[in-house]
Design an enzyme around this catalytic site. Sequence first.
Site, PDB file in Angstrom:
ATOM      1  N   HIS A 228       0.818  -1.216   0.000  1.00  0.00           N
ATOM      2  CA  HIS A 228       0.000   0.000   0.000  1.00  0.00           C
ATOM      3  C   HIS A 228       0.850   1.265   0.000  1.00  0.00           C
ATOM      4  O   HIS A 228       0.310   2.371  -0.121  1.00  0.00           O
ATOM      5  CB  HIS A 228      -0.977   0.001   1.184  1.00  0.00           C
ATOM      6  CG  HIS A 228      -0.340   0.182   2.525  1.00  0.00           C
ATOM      7  ND1 HIS A 228      -0.027  -0.877   3.351  1.00  0.00           N
ATOM      8  CD2 HIS A 228       0.038   1.295   3.205  1.00  0.00           C
ATOM      9  CE1 HIS A 228       0.500  -0.416   4.473  1.00  0.00           C
ATOM     10  NE2 HIS A 228       0.562   0.896   4.406  1.00  0.00           N
ATOM     11  N   ASP A 256      -0.423  -7.469   0.712  1.00  0.00           N
ATOM     12  CA  ASP A 256       0.159  -6.167   1.055  1.00  0.00           C
ATOM     13  C   ASP A 256       1.670  -6.280   1.048  1.00  0.00           C
ATOM     14  O   ASP A 256       2.327  -6.263   2.080  1.00  0.00           O
ATOM     15  CB  ASP A 256      -0.347  -5.675   2.415  1.00  0.00           C
ATOM     16  CG  ASP A 256      -0.038  -4.184   2.622  1.00  0.00           C
ATOM     17  OD1 ASP A 256       0.457  -3.548   1.676  1.00  0.00           O
ATOM     18  OD2 ASP A 256      -0.290  -3.682   3.736  1.00  0.00           O
ATOM     19  N   GLY A 336       3.432   5.644   9.275  1.00  0.00           N
ATOM     20  CA  GLY A 336       4.815   5.740   8.817  1.00  0.00           C
ATOM     21  C   GLY A 336       5.612   4.475   9.082  1.00  0.00           C
ATOM     22  O   GLY A 336       6.679   4.274   8.501  1.00  0.00           O
ATOM     23  N   SER A 338       4.541   1.529   8.278  1.00  0.00           N
ATOM     24  CA  SER A 338       4.202   0.561   7.238  1.00  0.00           C
ATOM     25  C   SER A 338       5.421   0.119   6.444  1.00  0.00           C
ATOM     26  O   SER A 338       6.274   0.932   6.078  1.00  0.00           O
ATOM     27  CB  SER A 338       3.186   1.172   6.263  1.00  0.00           C
ATOM     28  OG  SER A 338       1.893   1.108   6.782  1.00  0.00           O
ATOM     29  N   SER A 353       2.088  -4.163   7.933  1.00  0.00           N
ATOM     30  CA  SER A 353       0.978  -3.784   7.075  1.00  0.00           C
ATOM     31  C   SER A 353       0.093  -2.731   7.733  1.00  0.00           C
ATOM     32  O   SER A 353      -0.013  -1.610   7.266  1.00  0.00           O
ATOM     33  CB  SER A 353       0.146  -5.021   6.711  1.00  0.00           C
ATOM     34  OG  SER A 353      -1.013  -4.654   5.985  1.00  0.00           O
TER      35      SER A 353
END
Length: 384
Positions: A228, A256, A336, A338, A353
């Site tokens: 993402h 993801d 942030g 991720s 994720s």
Amino acid sequence: MKRTTPLRTALAALLLTVGLGAAHAGAASAAPSAEPGAVAPSASAGLLDAMRQDLGLTPAQAEERLRAEKAAVAVEKAAVRRAGAAYGGSWFDPAAGRLVVAVTDRAEEAGVRALGADTRLVRHSAAALDRAKARLDTLRAPAGVAGWHVDPRSNSVVVDVVRSERQSPAVRSFVDRARAGGLVTVAETAEAPRTYAAGTVGGDPYYTGNVRCSIGFSVHGGFVTAGHCGRAGAAVRGWDGSAMGTFQGSSFPGDDYAYVSIHSGWWTVPVVLGWGTVPDQLVRGSNEAPVGASICRSGSTTRWHCGTVLAKNETVNYSQGAVHQMTKTSVCAEGGDSGGSFLSGDQAQGVTSGGWGNCSSGGQTWFQPVNEILARYGLRLHTA
């Protein structure tokens, strides 16, 4: 890592001071030399301190747990082969310091115990539970359903619903359809999961467009991260704003994960940043930790935090769509983080994720398993 020093600089020095795309993080403190004849600890003092803070363990308890979890990984692989069709799942029991293996056939218990595991007799096999979960994966879930996963401890497929939405017509309808196939139990969660991308903030690992995310793990030729965070073809800027690489592949929702190739002037190292909380961690492989094992996460916003593996093969229902085959943890995270790294000991586990909560009040976070990403793109993990 941006190439700012001569290539002849010793790799060992690089591994102790900087991580991929984060040379601004600075050097980690050098460990003191051991006294002659002393037994070296199995983990760094920083890691033991993080486990004390997040898991409430003394240094001795943390070291013992890490040793037990490493042994449980090997036992789990052997137990799956030994139990065969009778295998009902497994998990690590922190209180006993042993792996627990569920079996559907009492005749298999002695053989599994001989491997060093405890056993529990259950009704449903892991294969049957996986089929039940796969049926739920074909359903469209409303926003009030957070996700679902196979839970070996309850020998069921657990559907997590947001507490405030449990009585809504859409959630009740989904739960009724889920239960119609059997093997399903329902649990409540405080909030719906969300992804952890964030707006641009200066001085953090990498950016794409106006989004900041975190690097997961170095692979030969680049790194893996969350899907993402960017689409295939998107340009990536490093921590210093310079051109760093390009998203070569990306999948979200459904999955993801993503693969970013890096440009000339950057290279990869088998390191996860400790952000001064712990020394930078070397990555030595990607053996999968069992449910119940301790696990730690590194991200560019909240940096280093630890917790435990709560569930595997969970379908997470984000507002953008469902993501499958995720692992749920008790580790906190925020925007942030991720794409960042999940480690168990020195073994890569996956990339961050999303989740719910924060690192002030607590929460839960999911990661996409790294071995699935490596297989999808034909990548080779960079290991020490």
